[in-house]
Design an enzyme around this catalytic site. Sequence first.
Site, PDB file in Angstrom:
ATOM      1  N   ASP A  16      -7.534  -7.471  -3.852  1.00  0.00           N
ATOM      2  CA  ASP A  16      -6.614  -6.284  -2.903  1.00  0.00           C
ATOM      3  C   ASP A  16      -7.545  -5.334  -2.543  1.00  0.00           C
ATOM      4  O   ASP A  16      -8.435  -5.010  -3.025  1.00  0.00           O
ATOM      5  CB  ASP A  16      -5.179  -6.280  -3.756  1.00  0.00           C
ATOM      6  CG  ASP A  16      -4.409  -5.379  -2.988  1.00  0.00           C
ATOM      7  OD1 ASP A  16      -4.252  -5.607  -1.678  1.00  0.00           O
ATOM      8  OD2 ASP A  16      -3.802  -4.316  -3.502  1.00  0.00           O
ATOM      9  N   SER A  17      -6.948  -4.522  -1.652  1.00  0.00           N
ATOM     10  CA  SER A  17      -7.727  -3.321  -1.174  1.00  0.00           C
ATOM     11  C   SER A  17      -7.662  -2.366  -2.155  1.00  0.00           C
ATOM     12  O   SER A  17      -8.305  -1.350  -2.193  1.00  0.00           O
ATOM     13  CB  SER A  17      -6.940  -2.811   0.206  1.00  0.00           C
ATOM     14  OG  SER A  17      -5.621  -2.587  -0.004  1.00  0.00           O
ATOM     15  N   TYR A  48      -6.749  -0.785   3.565  1.00  0.00           N
ATOM     16  CA  TYR A  48      -7.222  -1.463   4.555  1.00  0.00           C
ATOM     17  C   TYR A  48      -6.415  -1.580   5.904  1.00  0.00           C
ATOM     18  O   TYR A  48      -6.812  -1.801   6.966  1.00  0.00           O
ATOM     19  CB  TYR A  48      -7.484  -3.226   4.060  1.00  0.00           C
ATOM     20  CG  TYR A  48      -8.616  -3.428   3.247  1.00  0.00           C
ATOM     21  CD1 TYR A  48      -9.504  -2.578   2.792  1.00  0.00           C
ATOM     22  CD2 TYR A  48      -8.850  -4.490   2.767  1.00  0.00           C
ATOM     23  CE1 TYR A  48     -10.483  -2.727   1.726  1.00  0.00           C
ATOM     24  CE2 TYR A  48      -9.625  -5.008   1.894  1.00  0.00           C
ATOM     25  CZ  TYR A  48     -10.604  -4.002   1.378  1.00  0.00           C
ATOM     26  OH  TYR A  48     -11.666  -4.493   0.475  1.00  0.00           O
ATOM     27  N   GLY A  49      -5.136  -1.395   5.529  1.00  0.00           N
ATOM     28  CA  GLY A  49      -3.904  -1.473   6.506  1.00  0.00           C
ATOM     29  C   GLY A  49      -4.396  -0.613   7.636  1.00  0.00           C
ATOM     30  O   GLY A  49      -3.711  -0.890   8.776  1.00  0.00           O
ATOM     31  N   CYS A  79      -3.951  -9.131  -0.841  1.00  0.00           N
ATOM     32  CA  CYS A  79      -3.875  -8.109   0.418  1.00  0.00           C
ATOM     33  C   CYS A  79      -3.361  -8.660   1.599  1.00  0.00           C
ATOM     34  O   CYS A  79      -3.774  -9.711   2.041  1.00  0.00           O
ATOM     35  CB  CYS A  79      -5.217  -7.519   0.375  1.00  0.00           C
ATOM     36  SG  CYS A  79      -5.151  -6.374   1.738  1.00  0.00           S
ATOM     37  N   ASN A  80      -2.207  -8.242   1.968  1.00  0.00           N
ATOM     38  CA  ASN A  80      -1.587  -8.700   3.296  1.00  0.00           C
ATOM     39  C   ASN A  80      -2.298  -8.452   4.519  1.00  0.00           C
ATOM     40  O   ASN A  80      -2.510  -9.430   5.273  1.00  0.00           O
ATOM     41  CB  ASN A  80      -0.269  -8.025   3.356  1.00  0.00           C
ATOM     42  CG  ASN A  80       1.071  -8.763   2.919  1.00  0.00           C
ATOM     43  OD1 ASN A  80       1.472  -9.642   3.248  1.00  0.00           O
ATOM     44  ND2 ASN A  80       1.132  -8.316   1.549  1.00  0.00           N
ATOM     45  N   THR A  81      -2.994  -7.336   4.541  1.00  0.00           N
ATOM     46  CA  THR A  81      -3.819  -7.063   5.568  1.00  0.00           C
ATOM     47  C   THR A  81      -5.074  -8.112   5.677  1.00  0.00           C
ATOM     48  O   THR A  81      -5.386  -8.768   6.612  1.00  0.00           O
ATOM     49  CB  THR A  81      -4.626  -5.705   5.484  1.00  0.00           C
ATOM     50  OG1 THR A  81      -3.475  -4.946   5.365  1.00  0.00           O
ATOM     51  CG2 THR A  81      -5.220  -5.335   6.781  1.00  0.00           C
ATOM     52  N   GLU A 159       3.244   5.072  -3.798  1.00  0.00           N
ATOM     53  CA  GLU A 159       2.293   5.559  -4.785  1.00  0.00           C
ATOM     54  C   GLU A 159       2.709   6.830  -5.258  1.00  0.00           C
ATOM     55  O   GLU A 159       2.235   7.277  -6.389  1.00  0.00           O
ATOM     56  CB  GLU A 159       0.997   5.507  -3.977  1.00  0.00           C
ATOM     57  CG  GLU A 159       0.371   4.361  -3.666  1.00  0.00           C
ATOM     58  CD  GLU A 159      -0.898   4.331  -3.346  1.00  0.00           C
ATOM     59  OE1 GLU A 159      -1.533   5.287  -3.106  1.00  0.00           O
ATOM     60  OE2 GLU A 159      -1.518   3.029  -3.159  1.00  0.00           O
ATOM     61  N   CYS A 191       4.077  -6.488   2.158  1.00  0.00           N
ATOM     62  CA  CYS A 191       3.147  -5.464   1.557  1.00  0.00           C
ATOM     63  C   CYS A 191       3.366  -5.572   0.226  1.00  0.00           C
ATOM     64  O   CYS A 191       4.241  -5.300  -0.413  1.00  0.00           O
ATOM     65  CB  CYS A 191       3.323  -4.065   2.394  1.00  0.00           C
ATOM     66  SG  CYS A 191       2.273  -3.115   1.703  1.00  0.00           S
ATOM     67  N   THR A 192       2.238  -5.529  -0.667  1.00  0.00           N
ATOM     68  CA  THR A 192       2.331  -5.699  -2.050  1.00  0.00           C
ATOM     69  C   THR A 192       2.808  -4.224  -2.653  1.00  0.00           C
ATOM     70  O   THR A 192       3.297  -4.594  -3.671  1.00  0.00           O
ATOM     71  CB  THR A 192       0.816  -5.986  -2.721  1.00  0.00           C
ATOM     72  OG1 THR A 192       0.057  -4.918  -2.008  1.00  0.00           O
ATOM     73  CG2 THR A 192       0.254  -7.376  -2.704  1.00  0.00           C
ATOM     74  N   HIS A 193       2.912  -3.266  -1.838  1.00  0.00           N
ATOM     75  CA  HIS A 193       3.549  -2.044  -2.260  1.00  0.00           C
ATOM     76  C   HIS A 193       5.132  -2.114  -2.273  1.00  0.00           C
ATOM     77  O   HIS A 193       5.573  -1.701  -3.264  1.00  0.00           O
ATOM     78  CB  HIS A 193       3.142  -0.749  -1.623  1.00  0.00           C
ATOM     79  CG  HIS A 193       1.646  -0.399  -2.017  1.00  0.00           C
ATOM     80  ND1 HIS A 193       0.517  -0.868  -2.110  1.00  0.00           N
ATOM     81  CD2 HIS A 193       1.279   0.975  -2.654  1.00  0.00           C
ATOM     82  CE1 HIS A 193      -0.459  -0.207  -2.440  1.00  0.00           C
ATOM     83  NE2 HIS A 193      -0.091   0.924  -2.741  1.00  0.00           N
TER      84      HIS A 193
END
Lengths: 280, 280
Positions: A16-17, A48-49, A79-81, A159, A191-193
């Site tokens: 992931d980023s 990365y997004g 990572c979705n991006t 975050e 998005c993983t967040h």
Amino acid sequence: MAIHTISPHSPIGIFDSGVGGLTVLRTIKAMLPNEHLIYFGDTARVPYGTKSEPTVRKYAIEDTKLLLRYAPKLIVVACNTVSALALDSVQETAKGIGVLGVIKAGAKCALEKSADKRIGVIGTQATISSYAYQRELHQLSKDVQVFAKACPLFVPLAEEGFAQHEATKLIAKEYLAELLDSRIDTLILGCTHYPLLKSTIQEVVGETVVLIDSAEAVAQDVKTHLSQQELLSFDSPKPPRVLVSDMPQRFQSIAERFLGFRLHHLELVSLDDLSAYADS
Amino acid sequence: MAIHTISPHSPIGIFDSGVGGLTVLRTIKAMLPNEHLIYFGDTARVPYGTKSEPTVRKYAIEDTKLLLRYAPKLIVVACNTVSALALDSVQETAKGIGVLGVIKAGAKCALEKSADKRIGVIGTQATISSYAYQRELHQLSKDVQVFAKACPLFVPLAEEGFAQHEATKLIAKEYLAELLDSRIDTLILGCTHYPLLKSTIQEVVGETVVLIDSAEAVAQDVKTHLSQQELLSFDSPKPPRVLVSDMPQRFQSIAERFLGFRLHHLELVSLDDLSAYADS
């Protein structure tokens, strides 16, 4: 043909980023406790997004080459991006090793859950602008209607630990208003967040909208893939290895928020090493 | 000794982790229209504020070496994080070329404006944790009291155009509450993004608290430095050159928000070039 020998004992590589993909690591670990997991988070270059496609491709290739050093049986793009913009670059680099991304997994899962075939997708600017979810959903179903919205503030809010904050609710209401006007019945958290904001998002969209957590969706895909390929591990469980390209001060606390447990050991990969992998 | 010949005709090099430093470029341009300005924004690796000191130093050295290729008479570090963590690395790399950072400029200006010597500082996590403003203020004045607070959400809120949003006010109230309890009379905006939130911050802290914009402070320092060194330019004005390491989709619109005018031409520096400069 794979570039190294793989067996059920080989690890699963996840990248992931940054820390967001730890939600994917956590879910795979819970579903498949006997698997050996190696995670790389590119914390020196996160996020990365907000970056361009050529830059995301370059980073994705370097991340993949780093994981290939550990001879994995499967690579999971958390990572979705990267899944949106550069999955083909990862596949080319992985040369025959299986590659699973969060986007296909999330799209399949959403279609299974949606009765009205009116699906919302939220993610970073790069993910939404890439039309990757929209394309994937339309490939899987002819009569689906997709409504997408970029929500750039959700990552920093997650975050910063503002998941339940009144400000986050206000921002969520603003971001999600048009999706609600479009009467979606299913919403992909692209998005993983975003799973960290699940309860706030659910409150804003109402209980009738089904939320799709792409971490859960891709973990299910991993299980299916390994089982079909007869690559499931029955080794005794061991803690995941976590590699990062930078170790900022607040990394440990953020990582624990995503992972749900304390990380006792982190390995640092230098950026020079990372670029060197790109040339090898 | 300087590594190249400098004269009043030489350009001023400015760098930042991304677009934020365009507020510094804009202010220098307004104050010194005859100067030739070259700006580099490291948009491929932005933000620096969440990264570790070794990583910030590495990036700062690469950024400086890139600007040295243009034989500047002065280097302005528009990035608060680099000014806080790595100004010495920039100075060593610049070998005798003048280097001005936003932190000393902001600290001096705050002390001039503060009657009670109770000064607040806000910035990214890295800037605040570095104690750079706190140290600088205490070096310049023995009886100053400094109250610092990291405000990580202000950068994404500014970039997303949420400067006047109700959610931003709520977040600002929460971030700034303890500074107000400490009865500060002056507040340093220790991040190049924060001037965009000036009116919201002023509303929250009240009209009696003086806000210090570090872009204005450093532009004043540039003028003083060049005048003392007899390096002020009287050439006819020309548009600034703007270099970036990545060109994400929304860069143009964000850049205009910071710059106040349209950028007609941007130059892209590849990351490989940037790393190559580090070895030269």
